[in-house]
Design a protein around this motif. Sequence first.
Motif, PDB file in Angstrom:
ATOM      1  N   ASN A 154       0.821  -1.249   0.016  1.00 40.95           N
ATOM      2  CA  ASN A 154      -0.097   0.125   0.000  1.00 40.95           C
ATOM      3  C   ASN A 154       0.826   1.291   0.008  1.00 40.95           C
ATOM      4  OD1 ASN A 154      -2.521   1.565   0.084  1.00 40.95           O
ATOM      5  ND2 ASN A 154      -2.098   1.772   2.350  1.00 40.95           N
ATOM      6  N   SER A 208       0.931   3.658  -3.110  1.00 46.55           N
ATOM      7  CA  SER A 208       0.469   5.040  -2.992  1.00 46.55           C
ATOM      8  C   SER A 208       1.547   6.099  -3.325  1.00 46.55           C
ATOM      9  CB  SER A 208       0.270   5.231  -1.411  1.00 46.55           C
ATOM     10  OG  SER A 208      -1.002   4.288  -1.070  1.00 46.55           O
ATOM     11  N   ARG A 210       1.601   6.155  -7.117  1.00 51.54           N
ATOM     12  CA  ARG A 210       0.366   7.093  -7.458  1.00 51.54           C
ATOM     13  C   ARG A 210       0.527   8.587  -7.104  1.00 51.54           C
ATOM     14  NH1 ARG A 210      -2.426   5.917 -11.386  1.00 51.54           N
ATOM     15  NH2 ARG A 210      -4.092   6.680 -10.529  1.00 51.54           N
ATOM     16  N   TYR A 235     -11.605   5.557 -10.295  1.00 47.17           N
ATOM     17  CA  TYR A 235     -11.614   4.942  -8.880  1.00 47.17           C
ATOM     18  C   TYR A 235     -11.840   5.741  -7.779  1.00 47.17           C
ATOM     19  CZ  TYR A 235      -7.523   7.480  -7.283  1.00 47.17           C
ATOM     20  OH  TYR A 235      -6.613   8.373  -6.818  1.00 47.17           O
ATOM     21  N   HIS A 253     -12.667  -0.210 -10.124  1.00 45.28           N
ATOM     22  CA  HIS A 253     -11.800   0.089  -9.157  1.00 45.28           C
ATOM     23  C   HIS A 253     -12.366   0.863  -8.116  1.00 45.28           C
ATOM     24  CE1 HIS A 253     -10.102   0.067 -13.174  1.00 45.28           C
ATOM     25  NE2 HIS A 253      -8.808  -0.472 -12.736  1.00 45.28           N
ATOM     26  N   TYR A 259      -5.547   0.975  -3.468  1.00 45.38           N
ATOM     27  CA  TYR A 259      -4.553   1.039  -4.351  1.00 45.38           C
ATOM     28  C   TYR A 259      -3.765  -0.413  -4.180  1.00 45.38           C
ATOM     29  CZ  TYR A 259      -5.260   5.890  -3.955  1.00 45.38           C
ATOM     30  OH  TYR A 259      -5.725   7.210  -3.874  1.00 45.38           O
ATOM     31  N   TRP A 290      -2.382  -0.184 -12.811  1.00 43.72           N
ATOM     32  CA  TRP A 290      -2.402   1.249 -12.710  1.00 43.72           C
ATOM     33  C   TRP A 290      -2.121   2.048 -13.792  1.00 43.72           C
ATOM     34  CZ3 TRP A 290      -6.094   3.044  -9.571  1.00 43.72           C
ATOM     35  CH2 TRP A 290      -6.343   2.162  -8.637  1.00 43.72           C
TER      36      TRP A 290
END
Length: 476
Positions: free
Chosen positions: A236, A240, A243, A389, A404, A408, A416
């Motif tokens: 995660n 993250s 992203r 998402y 989605h 994540y 992604w």
Amino acid sequence: MRAILHWLWRLGSPTSPVPLLALGALAMFAVQLSRPITDVDIFWQVKLGELTLQHGLPEHEPFLAGQEHEPLAAVAWLGQVVYAAARMIYGWPGLRIVDAVIWFGGFVVVARHCARKCGNDWPALIGLWVGWYAAIVHASLRPQSFAVLGFGLLIVLVRSELPAKRKLILGALLLVLWQNLHPSVVIAIGYLGAYAIADLVRRRGLGVNAVLTLFAVVATVLTPAGFGIFAISKYNEEISKFREITEWLPMWGGSWFGWRDYGREEAWLSFRLTLTLVPLATFFTRRVRLGDVIAVIGLTVLSLWMHRFVLMWAVAVIPLWADALAFRPPQVQTRTQPSRVRFIAKLSVVVIAMLMCMFSPTQFYNYYPFAATDALQASGLRGTIYCNYFWGGVLADADYKVSHDGRYYLFPKEDWILYDQTAAGKVPLDRVIERWRPVAFVLRKGYDDGLIALLRPRWRVLFDGEQDDQSIIFIR
């Protein structure tokens, strides 16, 4: 001037008819209640809690299309159940109030404890404000609120004068409960470890804090996720950052959403005040605890490395400020006020807080696709929804299977990258349809413009309304 300072100090004393800490906390709580709900994940969180209440914790993924046979990544399951129960009983307004009380309660329990130890409200109130100001931008409706409360209760427990056996029992129960409400007991490991180090430095040996540190390590796996929580948490964090989600980035980093300064100005001000004024005050009072110093330094480093740790730093810094500012009360004669005056004042604060909770409106930020979801439900369509998402949680809460949502960690990086390329219109539409077989597309204008352009000639627009100007729905 000295007389004025004496009068101000007496205003924060236990004999004062003015409950300064309560009044200050009331003002901060009012600001918190005025903030809109911004977290997009809360909808699938609450829905998952409802499913758990009705049928027990699901064994398999309940929301994402194509992952129905994958085991559920159980994270914060107990917090989701509490939220679901609150919404079922009181609706969104009640849930928002419950969350606000839980979040702010983590700050207040520490400040109240410090005020009692200092014998004056001023040091605790100043510490409360410094911490609250740094963290208020993170106050939304989300399970992290349980972590704030758990951390606040742990700080009070560690600093209390309870017998060692009782501390161990209460600490063990708190740590297990905290980890199941929100899996962030790793913060407790650091805080307890700081106090254990302080005990060694002061030659007190390995005592309660060291034992609780070891138990905190054990508590991290005492959830339905077991040892799997480490892999979930690690990935995660990795995805993250990939992203570029703001709270996972360094405090000097950028943001995928363009919120380059989101919450950083408040945190920097609190950091600077703490760095300059606390050492200066400590020079005169010499009352700060080594464990608090180590913990705050560690959380400061973590906050600079990853912005989300500011929330925990904000709670840990309260006792540091309170102890540093706990000057000895001036030796002047004061007239003791009747206890009932202060009691009535505190009762008035409680009544005002309750009225604020009852009459303050529940505000959602303007990017939630409520009108679009209503239009989709009115159409009678059922099946998989390909969605941005951001909108996945709202649609899952409305009993749709989605492509989605905000989790994540349930998709590899390649997916992604493909998701971003699809939003930009760089993936053939037939390929998207073949993979997901959606009955509708619920997209976000601005981000999904490339995909929207591919859909317009071939799919029909079901919703493109004025009430929700960020969402658009396409059906065949």
